[in-house]
Scaffold this motif. Structure first.
Motif, PDB file in Angstrom:
ATOM      1  N   ASP A 110     -96.356  -3.448 -87.983  1.00 24.41           N
ATOM      2  CA  ASP A 110     -97.002  -2.058 -88.227  1.00 24.41           C
ATOM      3  C   ASP A 110     -97.156  -2.241 -89.856  1.00 24.41           C
ATOM      4  O   ASP A 110     -96.010  -2.174 -90.701  1.00 24.41           O
ATOM      5  CB  ASP A 110     -96.481  -1.141 -87.754  1.00 24.41           C
ATOM      6  CG  ASP A 110     -97.445   0.102 -87.756  1.00 24.41           C
ATOM      7  OD1 ASP A 110     -97.784   0.499 -88.839  1.00 24.41           O
ATOM      8  OD2 ASP A 110     -97.503   0.629 -86.900  1.00 24.41           O
ATOM      9  N   ILE A 111     -98.277  -2.196 -90.606  1.00 20.06           N
ATOM     10  CA  ILE A 111     -98.599  -2.110 -91.962  1.00 20.06           C
ATOM     11  C   ILE A 111     -97.906  -0.663 -92.318  1.00 20.06           C
ATOM     12  O   ILE A 111     -97.810  -0.618 -93.866  1.00 20.06           O
ATOM     13  CB  ILE A 111     -99.905  -2.471 -92.372  1.00 20.06           C
ATOM     14  CG1 ILE A 111    -100.805  -1.192 -91.527  1.00 20.06           C
ATOM     15  CG2 ILE A 111    -100.424  -3.784 -92.099  1.00 20.06           C
ATOM     16  CD1 ILE A 111    -102.336  -1.375 -92.282  1.00 20.06           C
ATOM     17  N   ILE A 155    -105.159   2.070 -87.069  1.00 19.25           N
ATOM     18  CA  ILE A 155    -105.113   1.143 -87.933  1.00 19.25           C
ATOM     19  C   ILE A 155    -103.984   0.121 -87.991  1.00 19.25           C
ATOM     20  O   ILE A 155    -104.058  -0.931 -88.183  1.00 19.25           O
ATOM     21  CB  ILE A 155    -105.684   1.613 -89.413  1.00 19.25           C
ATOM     22  CG1 ILE A 155    -107.187   2.170 -89.203  1.00 19.25           C
ATOM     23  CG2 ILE A 155    -105.589   0.460 -90.344  1.00 19.25           C
ATOM     24  CD1 ILE A 155    -107.711   2.746 -90.400  1.00 19.25           C
ATOM     25  N   GLY A 156    -102.820   0.830 -88.249  1.00 20.46           N
ATOM     26  CA  GLY A 156    -101.559   0.163 -88.107  1.00 20.46           C
ATOM     27  C   GLY A 156    -101.493  -0.703 -87.062  1.00 20.46           C
ATOM     28  O   GLY A 156    -100.925  -1.921 -87.328  1.00 20.46           O
ATOM     29  N   LEU A 202    -101.802  -6.301 -84.867  1.00 16.10           N
ATOM     30  CA  LEU A 202    -102.095  -7.467 -83.823  1.00 16.10           C
ATOM     31  C   LEU A 202    -102.966  -8.680 -84.240  1.00 16.10           C
ATOM     32  O   LEU A 202    -102.787  -9.731 -84.078  1.00 16.10           O
ATOM     33  CB  LEU A 202    -102.927  -6.755 -82.747  1.00 16.10           C
ATOM     34  CG  LEU A 202    -103.459  -7.281 -81.469  1.00 16.10           C
ATOM     35  CD1 LEU A 202    -102.396  -8.068 -80.871  1.00 16.10           C
ATOM     36  CD2 LEU A 202    -104.317  -6.564 -80.542  1.00 16.10           C
ATOM     37  N   LEU A 203    -103.777  -8.411 -85.290  1.00 13.50           N
ATOM     38  CA  LEU A 203    -104.606  -9.367 -85.896  1.00 13.50           C
ATOM     39  C   LEU A 203    -103.474 -10.494 -86.502  1.00 13.50           C
ATOM     40  O   LEU A 203    -103.731 -11.801 -86.649  1.00 13.50           O
ATOM     41  CB  LEU A 203    -105.357  -8.858 -87.218  1.00 13.50           C
ATOM     42  CG  LEU A 203    -106.668  -8.030 -86.866  1.00 13.50           C
ATOM     43  CD1 LEU A 203    -107.394  -7.771 -87.807  1.00 13.50           C
ATOM     44  CD2 LEU A 203    -107.639  -9.113 -85.984  1.00 13.50           C
ATOM     45  N   SER A 204    -102.375  -9.867 -87.106  1.00  9.97           N
ATOM     46  CA  SER A 204    -101.400 -10.879 -87.668  1.00  9.97           C
ATOM     47  C   SER A 204    -100.780 -11.643 -86.784  1.00  9.97           C
ATOM     48  O   SER A 204    -100.518 -12.889 -86.732  1.00  9.97           O
ATOM     49  CB  SER A 204    -100.287  -9.958 -88.450  1.00  9.97           C
ATOM     50  OG  SER A 204     -99.371 -10.652 -89.153  1.00  9.97           O
ATOM     51  N   LEU A 205    -100.293 -10.704 -85.693  1.00  9.50           N
ATOM     52  CA  LEU A 205     -99.598 -11.334 -84.415  1.00  9.50           C
ATOM     53  C   LEU A 205    -100.423 -12.633 -83.924  1.00  9.50           C
ATOM     54  O   LEU A 205    -100.016 -13.655 -83.367  1.00  9.50           O
ATOM     55  CB  LEU A 205     -99.142 -10.486 -83.490  1.00  9.50           C
ATOM     56  CG  LEU A 205     -98.318 -10.904 -82.455  1.00  9.50           C
ATOM     57  CD1 LEU A 205     -97.119 -11.662 -82.605  1.00  9.50           C
ATOM     58  CD2 LEU A 205     -98.016  -9.829 -81.330  1.00  9.50           C
ATOM     59  N   ASP A 210    -107.473  -3.903 -75.798  1.00 12.80           N
ATOM     60  CA  ASP A 210    -108.060  -4.739 -74.839  1.00 12.80           C
ATOM     61  C   ASP A 210    -107.201  -6.162 -74.612  1.00 12.80           C
ATOM     62  O   ASP A 210    -107.479  -6.540 -73.594  1.00 12.80           O
ATOM     63  CB  ASP A 210    -109.393  -4.803 -74.866  1.00 12.80           C
ATOM     64  CG  ASP A 210    -110.231  -3.593 -74.503  1.00 12.80           C
ATOM     65  OD1 ASP A 210    -109.715  -2.808 -74.049  1.00 12.80           O
ATOM     66  OD2 ASP A 210    -111.255  -3.541 -75.040  1.00 12.80           O
ATOM     67  N   THR A 211    -107.006  -6.635 -75.768  1.00 13.39           N
ATOM     68  CA  THR A 211    -106.239  -7.687 -75.998  1.00 13.39           C
ATOM     69  C   THR A 211    -104.540  -7.677 -75.993  1.00 13.39           C
ATOM     70  O   THR A 211    -103.813  -8.769 -75.739  1.00 13.39           O
ATOM     71  CB  THR A 211    -106.502  -8.741 -77.165  1.00 13.39           C
ATOM     72  OG1 THR A 211    -106.566  -7.788 -78.231  1.00 13.39           O
ATOM     73  CG2 THR A 211    -108.166  -8.841 -77.018  1.00 13.39           C
ATOM     74  N   PHE A 212    -104.021  -6.438 -76.066  1.00 14.93           N
ATOM     75  CA  PHE A 212    -102.632  -6.504 -76.054  1.00 14.93           C
ATOM     76  C   PHE A 212    -102.099  -5.128 -75.039  1.00 14.93           C
ATOM     77  O   PHE A 212    -102.555  -4.000 -75.434  1.00 14.93           O
ATOM     78  CB  PHE A 212    -102.183  -6.077 -77.414  1.00 14.93           C
ATOM     79  CG  PHE A 212    -100.522  -6.207 -77.589  1.00 14.93           C
ATOM     80  CD1 PHE A 212     -99.947  -7.208 -78.108  1.00 14.93           C
ATOM     81  CD2 PHE A 212     -99.856  -5.151 -76.900  1.00 14.93           C
ATOM     82  CE1 PHE A 212     -98.469  -7.313 -78.145  1.00 14.93           C
ATOM     83  CE2 PHE A 212     -98.212  -5.287 -77.207  1.00 14.93           C
ATOM     84  CZ  PHE A 212     -97.765  -6.425 -77.890  1.00 14.93           C
TER      85      PHE A 212
END
Length: 359
Positions: free
Chosen positions: A13-14, A94-95, A100-103, A131-133
């Motif tokens: 989480d950013i 946003i966090g 998720l993009l990083s993971l 939807d993807t996690f």
């Protein structure tokens, strides 16, 4: 070509302490003697955290891919291009999106062999849902993405190693999820991991009871008599050295855990409460049972201290060292087995006591 272990790092989480512990870890160049760190995130986000925390400058090598990583520097793969709104200490949509993009990118490279192991910084299990996690956490996500039939949440430190039969499920569902088959399977996974990943030749494993006082011979519950004890006997018959069930309170209170190489707890908090009490700053969460290697620090997003330069990077450093150590152990074991095959010799028990049938 460098033979150092490539460690991918997802930023979590950013708005939490993930990037703080990452930056503090990578600020020590000694880490480069052990591995090639590759952070999946964005340099602008890392720079924001560095400036907000007043940390020394850290120059990342910007790598287009893991294969282009510089073995002598900390590397960054930019996983997005747009500017990101950071609100330190807050749980935001946003966090979760950028965690998720990083993971996702790091997991893709892990599964394809571009990196040798993955160390995950903490996510918020609520705001990352999408939807993807649709998973309770990293463990279940990586199991699904890596094709693992079963996984074990395995908390590891020098003082204690502890796995759990049931992980991220409501406490009301724990008792019905405790089956003889599940216990035997988790014992097998602990046994295999101790041999394969930690090179413990004949591991000794303790099993905790489910009920207070381990059921008091059925007075406080029958799960020990009907399920746990038969599971211990079956596992022992399969060559797994295990004992129990032990009442959880006295087992940790009187130090009995020190007599064993690992412990199997019945549910999440039964294992994690004593583990974090004993090894909070040095503990590592390892996902055993996967073909790939994944570790993480044993703390959460730390919103309450995010942006205050208070986060201790020790657990994250230990997570990197643990991942590196496990990868090297697996490599050496594979090398030994290949050598035996080339020599035409029969595969027998090695220093890791690995068997070709693995029960």
């Amino acid at each position: 070509m460098s033979n150092k272990v490539k460690i991918g790092i997802s930023i979590g989480d950013i708005n939490g302490i993930g990037l703080e512990v990452i930056l503090k870890t990578l600020a020590n160049n000694a880490i480069l003697d052990y591995c090639i760190p590759i952070v999946y995130g964005h340099t602008k986000v890392a720079s924001y955290h560095r400036k907000a925390l007043g940390l020394p400058d850290l120059n990342f090598h910007i790598a287009a891919s893991a294969s282009a990583a510089n073995p002598k520097k900390a590397n960054m793969i930019n996983c997005w291009e747009e500017d990101v709104k950071i609100e330190l200490g807050s749980s935001t949509e946003i966090g979760g999106k950028y965690a998720l993009l990083s993971l996702e990118k790091a997991t893709e490279d892990l599964n394809s062999g571009e990196i040798d192991a993955l160390v995950t910084a903490p996510i918020n299990k609520f705001n990352i849902q999408s939807d993807t996690f649709k998973f309770p956490g990293h463990t279940e996500y990586l199991q699904q993405r890596s094709g693992g039939a079963d996984v074990l949440m395995f908390l590891i430190s020098e003082e204690l190693k502890i796995g759990v039969v049931t992980g991220h499920i409501p406490i009301k569902d724990v008792a019905t999820s405790i089956t003889k088959e599940n216990i035997v399977q988790k014992l097998k996974m602990i046994n295999d991991s101790l041999k394969k990943d930690f090179w413990i030749e004949k591991p000794k494993i303790a099993v905790l009871g489910l009920n207070p006082h381990a059921g008091d011979n059925g007075l406080l519950g029958m799960e020990e008599q009907d399920i746990i004890i038969p599971a211990i006997h079956e596992a022992f018959d399969k060559g797994i050295i295990c004992f129990g069930p032990y009442p959880a309170d006295g087992f940790f209170g009187n130090g009995t855990f020190k007599q064993f190489d690992a412990v199997l707890a019945m549910y999440h908090d039964q294992g994690l409460v004593p583990f974090k009490t004993i090894a909070f700053s040095t503990g590592v969460n390892y996902t055993a049972g996967l073909k790939v290697v994944r570790t993480s620090p044993d703390h959460g997003t730390g919103y309450d201290i995010a942006g205050k330069n208070l986060a201790d990077p020790t657990s994250f450093i230990e997570a990197i060292f643990a991942a590196t150590h496990i990868v090297k152990n697996r490599r050496e074991q594979e090398s030994l087995l290949r050598g035996q095959l080339r020599s035409g010799g029969k595969i027998i028990e090695t220093a890791t006591d690995v068997k070709d049938d693995a029960n």
